[in-house]
Design an enzyme around this catalytic site. Sequence first.
Site, PDB file in Angstrom:
ATOM      1  CB  THR A 125      52.167  30.920 -42.015  1.00  0.00           C
ATOM      2  OG1 THR A 125      53.466  30.398 -42.255  1.00  0.00           O
ATOM      3  CG2 THR A 125      51.680  31.712 -43.215  1.00  0.00           C
ATOM      4  CG  ASN A 152      30.721  33.083 -20.960  1.00  0.00           C
ATOM      5  OD1 ASN A 152      31.366  33.594 -20.039  1.00  0.00           O
ATOM      6  ND2 ASN A 152      30.552  31.786 -21.063  1.00  0.00           N
ATOM      7  CB  CYS A 176      23.964  18.946 -19.180  1.00  0.00           C
ATOM      8  SG  CYS A 176      23.211  19.127 -17.574  1.00  0.00           S
TER       9      CYS A 176
HETATM   10  C1  LIG Z   1      33.671  32.315 -26.509  1.00  0.00           C
HETATM   11  C2  LIG Z   1      34.442  32.822 -25.353  1.00  0.00           C
HETATM   12  C3  LIG Z   1      35.806  32.499 -25.194  1.00  0.00           C
HETATM   13  C4  LIG Z   1      36.524  31.566 -26.126  1.00  0.00           C
HETATM   14  O1  LIG Z   1      36.729  32.134 -27.395  1.00  0.00           O
HETATM   15  P1  LIG Z   1      37.097  31.151 -28.627  1.00  0.00           P
HETATM   16  O2  LIG Z   1      37.414  32.090 -29.739  1.00  0.00           O
HETATM   17  O3  LIG Z   1      35.862  30.353 -28.886  1.00  0.00           O
HETATM   18  O4  LIG Z   1      38.264  30.343 -28.199  1.00  0.00           O
HETATM   19  C5  LIG Z   1      36.476  33.033 -24.115  1.00  0.00           C
HETATM   20  N1  LIG Z   1      35.867  33.843 -23.244  1.00  0.00           N
HETATM   21  C6  LIG Z   1      34.569  34.189 -23.358  1.00  0.00           C
HETATM   22  C7  LIG Z   1      33.960  35.119 -22.369  1.00  0.00           C
HETATM   23  C8  LIG Z   1      33.811  33.683 -24.406  1.00  0.00           C
HETATM   24  O5  LIG Z   1      32.533  34.007 -24.508  1.00  0.00           O
END
Ligand SMILES: *Cc1c(COP(=O)(O)O)cnc(C)c1O
Length: 399
Positions: free
Chosen positions: A241, A155, A329
């Site tokens: 649900t 990410n 940060c």
């Molecule tokens: C955004 C992200 C998550 C978390 O996903 P959410 O739906 O925001 O909980 C987990 N792993 C990676 C690599 C991400 O980019």
Amino acid sequence: MNEGRRFIYLDNAATTRTNPKVVEAMLPFFTEYYGNPSSVYEFSGISKKAVTDARETIARSIGAKTQEIYFTAGGSESDNWAIKAAAEAYRQKGRHIITSKIEHHAVLHTCEQLEKQGFEVTYLDVDEDGVVKLEELKKAIRPDTILITIMFANNEIGTIQPIKEIGEIAKEHGILFHTDAVQAYGHVMIHVDEYHIDMMSASGHKINGPKGVGFLYIRTGVKIRSFIHGGAQERKRRAGTENVTGIVGFGKAAELAMENMEERARKETELRDYLIEKILAEVPYTKLNGHRTSRLPNNCNFSFRFIEGESLLIMLDMAGICGSSGSACTSGSLDPSHVLLAIGLPHEIAHGSLRLTLSEENTKEEMDYVAGEVKRIVERLRNMSPLYEDFIKKEKHNG
Ligand SMILES: *Cc1c(COP(=O)(O)O)cnc(C)c1O
């Protein structure tokens, strides 16, 4: 944000704009078809069918069977479920888990939690591009290894892992393989059989779907138990649900993402490379982080020497540009990003990092503006930096 203010959004790894077609698909399920999918009357059958349709669309998109898709409340829940439940189900076989140093915190902190419960975790190093070293993975495998969890794409720096090779290694050794594909799903082609993936996490809001909905793919035969106890939803493995509107939106977002994936990736890659080349050419003492080509189509991540990423972000914001820094940060810690440290950046350089993640809605004109602003702001920040001043003096002296 001021009403009507124009800005350039370059933080699509954090979240994406919900596609208006997705919203349109969701709306009737709030006010018209609000039935509980578990009820027996015909009216609730409409909600039930909508959930089934979304599950089918998503299963098809990764070559899975419909019953192997479990809806969750997002990527973090899917990661938690996969790792904790695998540890629980296979603890008789062993207590060793392998992951990498550059995982999302949803994986890393889950592994750390398991360490407190007596599991042993190996955190694999990556090379300077952020790629897991397959030889090290093989060496880390022990007779008591029960799970390998390695992300599909990172990410922060966008590096795509050799998932197929990792899957093959896991399969050869009879070890479960989970991948956090939150950044990759809908952006790159994924086939769970081809890549030998046993479990896979994805999230709606990273692919122009709604927030708070995700899925976990669990291959048939994997002994994973239920995560949320209660009703019989999600084949008794995840009670509660169904988030019908969210699931419908996720299904629609998945459908749209699959429909134009190649075209979108081509367009984003072109914009990405344009921005990368422009910034590297125009801003000296700058480094691109992450693999140059085995990389998400929309990810740029730079380190600018002699500056603070946080100051850069604030000044970019004033110029109407939304980006993200490589440092953590914002989450209340002054430590630089664990990902940037893992690819070998020294602390002071990791601090001066900037992530810009594009979407197909961005334009070349925007990239020109962004590159110009980055250049201007970096220069300004450097001119205020005593470190930079010393550096330039030495350069002149040596030169
Ligand atoms: C955004 C992200 C998550 C978390 O996903 P959410 O739906 O925001 O909980 C987990 N792993 C990676 C690599 C991400 O980019």
